[in-house]
Design an enzyme around this catalytic site. Structure first.
Site, PDB file in Angstrom:
ATOM      1  CE1 TYR A  62      -3.738   2.425   0.485  1.00  0.00           C
ATOM      2  CE2 TYR A  62      -2.594   3.144   2.458  1.00  0.00           C
ATOM      3  CZ  TYR A  62      -3.589   3.321   1.518  1.00  0.00           C
ATOM      4  OH  TYR A  62      -4.429   4.401   1.617  1.00  0.00           O
ATOM      5  CB  THR A 121       1.279   4.541   4.195  1.00  0.00           C
ATOM      6  OG1 THR A 121       0.522   3.373   4.547  1.00  0.00           O
ATOM      7  CG2 THR A 121       0.334   5.665   3.796  1.00  0.00           C
ATOM      8  CE  LYS A 122       0.817  -1.439   5.438  1.00  0.00           C
ATOM      9  NZ  LYS A 122      -0.312  -0.529   5.254  1.00  0.00           N
ATOM     10  CG  ASN A 123       8.543  -0.318   5.921  1.00  0.00           C
ATOM     11  OD1 ASN A 123       7.566   0.250   6.388  1.00  0.00           O
ATOM     12  ND2 ASN A 123       9.574  -0.682   6.661  1.00  0.00           N
TER      13      ASN A 123
END
Length: 404
Positions: free
Chosen positions: A204, A206-208
């Site tokens: 997604y 916002t993920k790393n």
């Protein structure tokens, strides 16, 4: 490697305008996705190829991600939520089976259990690590006879999966790891997902390792991987790419009921470029965390995230602090132009789940209920500049010292 500008802010990044209706150009947003410099060229190549859905790039991404994790098999899917549901369906549990899950989790993880036709059983957390402990897992298992369990790497903290599996009285083939926050985490030198029966990842925005949308299942088991691979595209025995390869046939079978949950080659091409940048981004996250730790450690009333334990490599997807009067601090930081978030509103606090689970079940997680009212996630992303982080630190410091 390049990243998005950490100071690009305003309504586009924060979801709203300031009081004057102008974009707040000096705001430090909670999250800004980073993209490798190769992403644009990779997407253009896919568009020029004439094949944009699941195909050769998806297969290549699966192999690249498997190599990164050290996993035997990776299946790319539409999201981490669908990954969780597909793994539960692949287990072929009896309808209505009890499945252990933390209450402190994203609603998608609870929905995956319900959509698979099963019953969530809530597990309380350890207040330091924010993940279930051996004791809380055993207590939840004692209330029922769980058929399966979802464990979660909250914020990037790698859980001790074998210990929780034993505490639940389950075989490893009945445990799914929610590794949405997991890329970059490891325990005893083994990356999260490397040896898992089923580990579910998120890409997604916002993920790393952001793609925008997307997920993956990493598995040590060929049978599980094959079942998930079939079920991600309606249960069809062959996807379009294999049907239309030279010598392929239009014929296919549907041997199991599946979902529309495949990843596209456009997404996969982004993922392949992002994967090369991930180690550098993880180093930047660690440096940002070290600066937060040093600057915030002595502030009154602020509890910092769990410190590293022997053998634990945190992924630092989130920097979650705990503070009394959390909502007041959120308001103070917002006024100072600093974006924040909360992870998560417990499932036991959600109207729909309260109706489904009942009051008695929702009352079984007292530590979660207490800690969840104190949690606050501060900005943490590779593109966060030193000036931006200093602004966060100054705003938090001023708010807490003024209040004390």
């Amino acid at each position: 490697m390049s990243t998005t500008n950490a100071e690009k802010t305003g309504a586009e990044q924060t979801g709203g305008d300031n009081a004057s209706g102008q974009q707040a150009q000096s705001t430090v947003p909670f999250a800004v996705p980073s993209f490798a410099g190769e992403v644009s060229d990779a997407v253009v190549k896919v568009l020029d190829s004439g094949w944009v859905t699941t195909g050769p790039q998806t297969g290549a991404f699966e192999q690249d991600f498997a190599d990164y994790l050290g996993a035997a098999h990776v299946v790319a899917v539409a999201s981490c939520t669908t990954a969780l549901e597909l793994c539960l369906r692949a287990m072929e549990l009896p309808p209505g089976s009890p499945v252990l899950t933390p209450s402190l989790t994203f609603c998608g993880a609870i929905n995956a259990i319900l959509h698979a036709g099963h019953r969530p059983v809530l597990v309380d957390i350890d207040e330091d690590t924010l993940v279930p402990s051996v004791a809380t897992t055993a207590a939840a298992a004692a209330r029922t006879r769980p058929a399966a369990m979802i464990v979660q790497n909250q914020g990037g903290y790698p859980v001790d999966v074998p210990a929780l599996t034993e505490a639940a009285g389950l075989d490893r083939t009945r445990v799914i790891e929610d590794a949405a926050h997991g890329p970059g985490a490891a325990r005893d030198g083994v990356p999260v997902g490397a040896n898992s029966y089923a580990a579910c990842f998120s890409f997604y925005a916002t993920k790393n390792m952001p793609i925008g949308e997307g997920g993956a299942v990493a598995s040590s088991d060929q049978g599980l991987a094959d079942r998930v691979r079939a079920m991600r595209l309606h249960g069809m025995s062959k996807d379009s790419w294999r049907r239309y390869l030279p010598g392929g046939s239009w014929r296919y079978d549907v041997k199991t009921v599946g979902l529309k949950a495949n990843m596209t080659d456009i997404q996969a091409s982004i993922g392949r470029a992002q994967l090369g940048a991930l180690p550098g981004w993880q180093q930047l996250r660690a440096e940002i965390v070290a600066r937060y730790d040093q600057a915030l450690k002595d502030l009154p009333g602020l509890v910092l995230p769990q410190r590293s334990l022997d053998g634990v490599q945190h992924a630092w997807h989130l920097y979650q602090v705990r503070v009394q009067n959390r909502d007041a601090l959120i308001a103070d930081l917002e006024a100072a132009g600093v974006g924040t978030s909360v992870h998560f509103i417990p499932a036991s606090h959600m109207t729909s789940y309260q109706e489904i689970l009942g009051a008695d079940e929702c009352a079984t997680v007292p530590v979660t209920d207490r800690v969840a009212e104190e949690l606050l996630s501060l900005p943490l992303y590779p593109g966060l500049s030193v000036d931006g982080q200093d602004r966060v630190i100054s705003a938090v410091t001023e708010a807490l010292r003024t209040r004390s």
